[in-house]
Design an enzyme around this catalytic site. Structure first.
Site, PDB file in Angstrom:
ATOM      1  CG  ASP A  15       1.899  -0.860   3.419  1.00 54.05           C
ATOM      2  OD1 ASP A  15       1.111  -0.507   4.305  1.00 54.05           O
ATOM      3  OD2 ASP A  15       1.624  -1.689   2.522  1.00 54.05           O
ATOM      4  CG  HIS A  53      -1.695  -1.003   1.672  1.00 50.50           C
ATOM      5  ND1 HIS A  53      -1.227  -2.094   2.346  1.00 50.50           N
ATOM      6  CD2 HIS A  53      -3.027  -1.175   1.558  1.00 50.50           C
ATOM      7  CE1 HIS A  53      -2.239  -2.912   2.610  1.00 50.50           C
ATOM      8  NE2 HIS A  53      -3.349  -2.379   2.145  1.00 50.50           N
TER       9      HIS A  53
END
Ligand code: XLS
Ligand code: NI
Ligand code: NI
Length: 440
Positions: free
Chosen positions: A107, A104
């Protein structure tokens, strides 16, 4: 130059005779060929960024247990931290011999003060990923946007009552699709983490369905515009974090896709634990997605049988995994999809080596499941029985019924004239279960 996070471990080998505590694959041999494809080609393993490198080890009763050199409390400059995290992540992908990773935006890059800053941060990390991917050969299975952690998304992203949140989410998805496209990602995933509701007392279901439909249509339009060849995947989950999520399960997602004209454009990323939360089995979700033509990829993990949560543990149940791969292989295997470990350590598993043991174990379980599934299919006992069970439908009268060539009245005439009087036949479930048991 290695970060030294994993000590002197740089590669993990296939060694069936390794000692009990050695880091080695006992079953996963990437080069072993099953039915014309190597295990690596069949399984298409991916390591996820979020659980391994971003999650601090918290639970509802306690915070961080992991101490990682790239965490905020260890390093002042967030961009330096993100780079160190990327260094360690690629060291782990390489050590495991994992061909793919998934991430993502949130992240991999520091959270900015604005949309523009988020985009700049992400692009700087994507530059770095490009270099690392070229140097290591690691590829991107899928990218995705985190539209659920930041407080702006507390009432959803696409389904938010506030159109500005919808816009912020849509803009974020565009940047994440651009990043995925640049990195030659093979899929783009949308998990509607907060696309659902906490209470119907403040929710307009019809509006939220229309918003979500438009959002996904824009994603598909943009995919075609930029010439992204990967698959767009929805990831079903019935609840958690919200009380009720719209992408409940395969059947619900399929209805949603049909309703919004997307059933030929979007496929599904199925997660073991989400299937269980929805009251199904993993193989049910896979088999149904195959039957409906929307199977895409899997998030491999497992739930704790007692807890009723999405505990995202590493898989360790070979019979369960074997049935999942049985249905995947039966449908022709993965195309753009793969096996992403959407799994995390338990919060007491503090060491760097725990990350490696978790994946090595998960990959071995998948390898055993794959081998069993391949053998079951090759021997054809199960498939043969199913075919025989439906053989009556090959007869011309039966075909006519199915093809709409016989009305109810014509069927009455046929039943009377031929004195149709069916004799029930055994479904032989216990025998079939015994057959499966011989492979797992
Ligand atoms: C959470 C989901 C999430 C998706 C990606 O339960 O599994 O991790 O896979 O957003
Ligand atoms: Ni997932
Ligand atoms: Ni999940």
């Amino acid at each position: 130059m290695s970060t030294g996070f994993f000590g002197d471990i740089t590669t993990i080998a296939h060694d069936p005779d390794a000692s009990a505590d050695a880091l080695a694959f006992r079953h996963y041999d990437p080069n072993e060929v099953l039915g014309g494809k190597t295990m690596a080609e069949h399984l298409r393993f991916a390591v996820c960024y979020w659980h391994n490198f971003a999650w601090p080890g918290g639970d509802p009763f306690g915070g961080q247990t992991f101490e990682r050199p790239w965490f905020e409390d260890q390093i002042a400059d967030p961009m330096e931290a993100a780079k160190l995290k990327a260094d360690v992540a690629f060291e782990m992908f390489t050590a495991l011999g994992a061909p793919y990773f998934c991430f993502h935006d949130a992240d991999v890059r520091p959270e900015g003060e604005s949309f523009a800053q988020n985009t700049a941060n992400l692009n700087a990390i994507v530059d770095l990923f490009e270099e690392k991917m070229a140097a290591t050969g690691v590829k991107l299975l899928w990218g995705t946007a985190n539209l659920f952690s930041h407080r702006r998304y507390m009432a959803g992203a696409a389904t938010n009552p506030d159109p500005e949140v919808f816009a912020f989410g849509a803009a974020t998805v565009k940047t994440c699709m651009d990043a995925t496209h640049r990195l030659n990602g093979e899929n783009y995933v949308l998990w509607g983490g907060r696309e659902g509701y906490e209470t119907l007392l403040n929710t307009d279901l019809a509006r939220e369905d229309a918003q979500l439909g438009r959002f996904l249509n824009m994603v598909v339009e943009y995919k075609h515009k930029i010439g992204f060849n990967g698959a767009i995947l929805l990831e079903p989950k019935p609840q958690e974090p919200t009380k009720h999520q719209y992408d409940y399960d395969v059947a619900t997602c399929y209805g949603f896709l049909k309703r919004h004209g997307l059933e030929n454009e979007v496929k599904l990323n199925l997660e073991q634990g989400h299937a269980i939360l929805a009251g199904h089995s993993f193989e049910h979700e896979i088999a149904l997605a195959q039957a409906l033509g929307v199977f895409g990829s899997i998030d491999m993990n497992r739930n704790d049988m007692q807890s009723g949560w999405d505990t995202d543990q590493f898989p360790n149940n070979v019979p369960e995994v074997a049935l999942a791969y049985y249905h995947i292989l039966k449908g022709g295997g993965f195309t753009t999809g793969g096996t992403n470990f959407d799994a995390k350590l338990r919060r007491q598993s503090l060491d760097a080596s725990d990350l490696l043991h978790a994946h090595v174990g998960g990959m071995d379980v998948c390898a055993r499941g794959l081998k069993a599934a391949h053998a079951m299919l090759e021997d054809g006992v199960l498939d043969g029985f199913v075919e025989e069970r439906y053989a009556g439908w090959d007869q011309s009268g039966a075909k006519q019924m199915l093809e709409g060539k016989r009305t109810l009245s014509e069927i009455v005439a046929w039943v009377e004239a031929a004195d149709v009087n069916p004799k029930p036949k055994s479904g032989r479930q216990e025998w079939l279960e015994n057959v499966v048991n011989r492979y797992v």
